[in-house]
Design a protein around this motif. Structure first.
Motif, PDB file in Angstrom:
ATOM      1  N   HIS A   1      -7.265  -4.062  17.164  1.00  0.00           N
ATOM      2  CA  HIS A   1      -7.129  -3.849  15.864  1.00  0.00           C
ATOM      3  C   HIS A   1      -6.545  -2.272  15.746  1.00  0.00           C
ATOM      4  O   HIS A   1      -5.663  -2.157  15.100  1.00  0.00           O
ATOM      5  N   ASP A   2      -7.078  -1.348  16.561  1.00  0.00           N
ATOM      6  CA  ASP A   2      -6.923  -0.109  16.158  1.00  0.00           C
ATOM      7  C   ASP A   2      -5.478   0.389  16.627  1.00  0.00           C
ATOM      8  O   ASP A   2      -4.762   1.147  16.020  1.00  0.00           O
ATOM      9  N   LYS A   3      -5.079  -0.219  17.855  1.00  0.00           N
ATOM     10  CA  LYS A   3      -3.814   0.031  18.313  1.00  0.00           C
ATOM     11  C   LYS A   3      -2.799  -0.571  17.350  1.00  0.00           C
ATOM     12  O   LYS A   3      -1.735  -0.001  17.026  1.00  0.00           O
ATOM     13  N   HIS A   4      -3.089  -1.763  16.833  1.00  0.00           N
ATOM     14  CA  HIS A   4      -2.074  -2.389  16.101  1.00  0.00           C
ATOM     15  C   HIS A   4      -1.926  -1.714  14.724  1.00  0.00           C
ATOM     16  O   HIS A   4      -0.616  -1.515  14.255  1.00  0.00           O
ATOM     17  N   LEU A   5      -2.859  -1.253  14.206  1.00  0.00           N
ATOM     18  CA  LEU A   5      -2.869  -0.681  12.889  1.00  0.00           C
ATOM     19  C   LEU A   5      -2.178   0.631  13.168  1.00  0.00           C
ATOM     20  O   LEU A   5      -1.510   1.144  12.137  1.00  0.00           O
ATOM     21  N   ALA A   6      -2.215   1.502  14.139  1.00  0.00           N
ATOM     22  CA  ALA A   6      -1.736   2.621  14.446  1.00  0.00           C
ATOM     23  C   ALA A   6       0.024   2.334  14.099  1.00  0.00           C
ATOM     24  O   ALA A   6       0.571   3.370  13.246  1.00  0.00           O
ATOM     25  N   TYR A   7       0.519   1.268  14.596  1.00  0.00           N
ATOM     26  CA  TYR A   7       1.936   0.809  14.500  1.00  0.00           C
ATOM     27  C   TYR A   7       2.020   0.456  13.029  1.00  0.00           C
ATOM     28  O   TYR A   7       3.174   0.726  12.494  1.00  0.00           O
ATOM     29  N   VAL A   8       1.261  -0.398  12.676  1.00  0.00           N
ATOM     30  CA  VAL A   8       1.817  -1.272  11.291  1.00  0.00           C
ATOM     31  C   VAL A   8       1.149  -0.246  10.024  1.00  0.00           C
ATOM     32  O   VAL A   8       1.856  -0.823   8.954  1.00  0.00           O
ATOM     33  N   SER A   9       0.219   0.511  10.127  1.00  0.00           N
ATOM     34  CA  SER A   9       0.054   1.169   8.840  1.00  0.00           C
ATOM     35  C   SER A   9      -0.135   2.626   9.096  1.00  0.00           C
ATOM     36  O   SER A   9       0.513   3.556   8.454  1.00  0.00           O
ATOM     37  N   HIS A  10      -0.763   3.085  10.067  1.00  0.00           N
ATOM     38  CA  HIS A  10      -0.973   4.511   9.962  1.00  0.00           C
ATOM     39  C   HIS A  10       0.156   5.611  10.260  1.00  0.00           C
ATOM     40  O   HIS A  10       0.602   6.277   9.762  1.00  0.00           O
ATOM     41  N   LEU A  11       1.200   4.929  10.926  1.00  0.00           N
ATOM     42  CA  LEU A  11       2.395   5.617  11.442  1.00  0.00           C
ATOM     43  C   LEU A  11       3.161   5.592  10.336  1.00  0.00           C
ATOM     44  O   LEU A  11       4.007   6.604   9.871  1.00  0.00           O
ATOM     45  N   SER A  12       3.254   4.280   9.310  1.00  0.00           N
ATOM     46  CA  SER A  12       4.113   4.422   8.064  1.00  0.00           C
ATOM     47  C   SER A  12       3.497   5.419   7.150  1.00  0.00           C
ATOM     48  O   SER A  12       4.283   5.961   6.445  1.00  0.00           O
ATOM     49  N   HIS A  13       2.334   5.580   7.282  1.00  0.00           N
ATOM     50  CA  HIS A  13       1.878   6.699   6.276  1.00  0.00           C
ATOM     51  C   HIS A  13       2.139   8.018   6.801  1.00  0.00           C
ATOM     52  O   HIS A  13       2.615   8.958   5.937  1.00  0.00           O
ATOM     53  N   VAL A  14       2.238   8.411   7.975  1.00  0.00           N
ATOM     54  CA  VAL A  14       2.488   9.820   8.531  1.00  0.00           C
ATOM     55  C   VAL A  14       4.036   9.899   8.300  1.00  0.00           C
ATOM     56  O   VAL A  14       4.356  10.891   7.816  1.00  0.00           O
ATOM     57  N   SER A  15       4.942   8.875   8.423  1.00  0.00           N
ATOM     58  CA  SER A  15       6.327   8.984   8.145  1.00  0.00           C
ATOM     59  C   SER A  15       6.685   9.200   6.912  1.00  0.00           C
ATOM     60  O   SER A  15       7.335  10.318   6.524  1.00  0.00           O
ATOM     61  N   SER A  16       5.909   8.676   5.954  1.00  0.00           N
ATOM     62  CA  SER A  16       5.990   8.858   4.541  1.00  0.00           C
ATOM     63  C   SER A  16       5.602  10.172   4.090  1.00  0.00           C
ATOM     64  O   SER A  16       6.404  11.081   3.356  1.00  0.00           O
ATOM     65  N   PHE A  17       4.476  10.867   4.520  1.00  0.00           N
ATOM     66  CA  PHE A  17       3.903  12.107   4.286  1.00  0.00           C
ATOM     67  C   PHE A  17       4.944  13.297   4.775  1.00  0.00           C
ATOM     68  O   PHE A  17       5.219  14.098   4.049  1.00  0.00           O
ATOM     69  N   MET A  18       5.539  13.172   5.861  1.00  0.00           N
ATOM     70  CA  MET A  18       6.489  13.919   6.434  1.00  0.00           C
ATOM     71  C   MET A  18       8.015  13.892   5.894  1.00  0.00           C
ATOM     72  O   MET A  18       8.643  15.004   5.637  1.00  0.00           O
ATOM     73  N   LEU A  19       8.133  12.826   5.313  1.00  0.00           N
ATOM     74  CA  LEU A  19       9.487  12.742   4.544  1.00  0.00           C
ATOM     75  C   LEU A  19       9.446  13.384   3.425  1.00  0.00           C
ATOM     76  O   LEU A  19      10.166  14.143   2.909  1.00  0.00           O
ATOM     77  N   GLY A  20       8.253  13.227   2.827  1.00  0.00           N
ATOM     78  CA  GLY A  20       7.827  14.167   1.451  1.00  0.00           C
ATOM     79  C   GLY A  20       8.074  15.456   1.598  1.00  0.00           C
ATOM     80  O   GLY A  20       8.679  16.222   1.025  1.00  0.00           O
ATOM     81  N   LEU A  21       7.309  16.120   2.877  1.00  0.00           N
ATOM     82  CA  LEU A  21       7.620  17.468   3.314  1.00  0.00           C
ATOM     83  C   LEU A  21       9.060  17.846   3.202  1.00  0.00           C
ATOM     84  O   LEU A  21       9.440  18.936   2.658  1.00  0.00           O
ATOM     85  N   THR A  22       9.848  16.966   4.156  1.00  0.00           N
ATOM     86  CA  THR A  22      10.993  17.460   4.281  1.00  0.00           C
ATOM     87  C   THR A  22      11.738  17.530   2.902  1.00  0.00           C
ATOM     88  O   THR A  22      12.697  18.484   2.915  1.00  0.00           O
ATOM     89  N   VAL A  23      11.761  16.778   2.232  1.00  0.00           N
ATOM     90  CA  VAL A  23      12.644  16.917   0.777  1.00  0.00           C
ATOM     91  C   VAL A  23      12.121  17.670  -0.027  1.00  0.00           C
ATOM     92  O   VAL A  23      12.796  18.469  -0.702  1.00  0.00           O
ATOM     93  N   LEU A  24      10.653  17.883  -0.001  1.00  0.00           N
ATOM     94  CA  LEU A  24      10.247  19.160  -0.926  1.00  0.00           C
ATOM     95  C   LEU A  24      10.660  20.426  -0.387  1.00  0.00           C
ATOM     96  O   LEU A  24      11.012  21.176  -1.263  1.00  0.00           O
TER      97      LEU A  24
END
Lengths: 278, 278
Positions: free
Chosen positions: B172-195
């Motif tokens: 579960h944890d490995k799977h969620l790292a890819y399909v959920s947690h990574l997406s969140h980090v990706s979005s947070f960092m996109l937000g920072l880059t644009v800000l």
């Protein structure tokens, strides 16, 4: 008004549907005959015509083709236009197109446009008339266009439900690198990362509608459309990607070192994006 | 059935609304009194009770609090449960919680859950009854739980519109790292880059509804929720982030060198994500 649309995909097709509904006559041209027939069948255009006939007969010509084709085709359209006709485009980058026609004697009949609208789908069958509703069309370098030509495009934007926003090509391309092209690269690479892991993992769920689904949605976009956009905007996009990678590397370091406070601080700063996503 | 929900935010509140609508009696507990009052006012629960009373009186207890609190609270709930009662949770990672209670004498009364549902909003006011409709609840390590306890949770999942899916915590944890947690980090960092870029640029449009809007949506998520999730899943998330960064670095190289064929090949591979986003 008589409108000619060159390129009957998602954007061109949606322009056709909407402007026909507004009472305009719409002529269409596509490099693929199958697309032309599909466009006719779907009612995106009234008539399929040849390039020369389409340009000669119209009041306004839309170029809704990939940017590297716009660069090659725009000059040929301008060659044929008289001083009453207008040509505009939907290209996602604007500097290379501006360069391509900057010395053309008819340059002032061109109004550079970029409707901020789209979906991850492409082709005539993806077109729908409300695609542009509430969206913005970024008109670039309007000081290089005849005033009444710009006014014509502003009026057509209004008919399609779009607000006209004005900016310089160079600023446009830098801006779009951050707010559009970077998002696409980010999604494509997320898609690759998850597909890699999937090779070892049997169980990938249907992820549509999850957070992952929304961040990776753009990874469904057409490579043939996006490669030329990325290439034409390589300087700005490379800068944006470099900054994005730096943020990711820093955040990975916070995770590896267990620094939850630094993670929270970065996420809290990112939360400010709410201002921009009203 | 009598349900106690500990934590009356987006998830707990939505569970309360839905199970009340299904005819169950719902008792609620939250660390913040203001949330408790709000939950009562919004009809998320029938009654606010103390921790001990809530656990003693219920048939099923839901822990819908951040994972580091679940780790600390789950044992205390199990201490109070008799052999008829069940406790489940909504924690986004499962291994650290499994570790925390693995030697508890009442371990078999715990059914580890993770509803794959959520929005970027939080707090009682974000709750809505159809949050779980058509979603999945990932039930982990069910061989460690009593059979009828698992069946009770499967039935409640059905009542909330969720399919039950079974897996091991570690997977579960490995799977969620890819399909959920990574997406969140990706979005947070996109937000920072644009800000960051926005500081130099006056003109940032309202980007809700654009491609950027969807990729960056998760950057509105609550840092206090996500930092503990990232921390508990640091090994898998760090691997996922590392692979993601490698893909981005490679793609940046294709852009810098003008290798459109390599760009197209990578994007074409990424397009396969369509299979997963049905």
């Amino acid at each position: 008004m008589k409108i000619t649309i060159i390129g009957l995909g998602l954007l061109g097709g949606s322009i056709g549907l909407k402007l026909r509904a507004q009472g305009h006559e719409v002529l269409g041209i596509d490099a693929k005959e199958a697309h032309e027939q599909e466009a006719l069948r779907l009612g995106l255009v009234d008539e399929i015509v040849s390039f020369t006939e389409g340009v000669k007969r119209c009041d306004v010509c839309f170029l809704a083709i990939p940017i590297h084709h716009i660069e090659k085709t725009l000059g040929k359209v301008l060659d044929l236009l008289d001083s009453q006709q207008v040509v505009t485009d939907t290209g996602s980058t604007k500097e290379s197109i501006a360069q391509a026609v900057k010395k053309h004697p008819n340059r002032a009949r061109y109004v550079a446009g970029h409707p901020l609208a789209g979906t991850e789908f492409s082709g005539p069958a993806a077109a729908f008339p409300s695609l542009f509703e509430g969206k913005k069309n970024l008109l670039c370098d309007i000081h290089l266009s005849d005033k009444e030509a710009v006014e014509t495009i502003i009026r057509l934007n209004e008919e399609m439900g779009m607000e006209s926003v004005f900016m310089e090509s160079s600023k446009h391309d830098k801006h779009l690198a951050y707010v559009s092209h970077l998002s696409h690269v980010s999604s494509f690479m997320l898609g690759l990362t998850v597909l890699d892991i999937e090779q070892d993992e049997q169980q990938i769920f249907n992820l549509a509608g999850t957070g992952f689904g929304s961040t990776v949605r753009l990874a469904k976009s057409a490579p043939a459309t996006w490669a030329p956009i990325f290439d034409r905007n390589k300087k700005h996009l490379s800068d944006a990607l470099g900054e994005y990678i730096e943020h990711l590397v820093a955040f990975k370091r916070y995770i590896d070192s267990g620094d939850m406070e630094a993670q929270k601080a970065a996420m809290t700063r990112a939360n400010e994006i709410k201002r921009i996503l009203k």
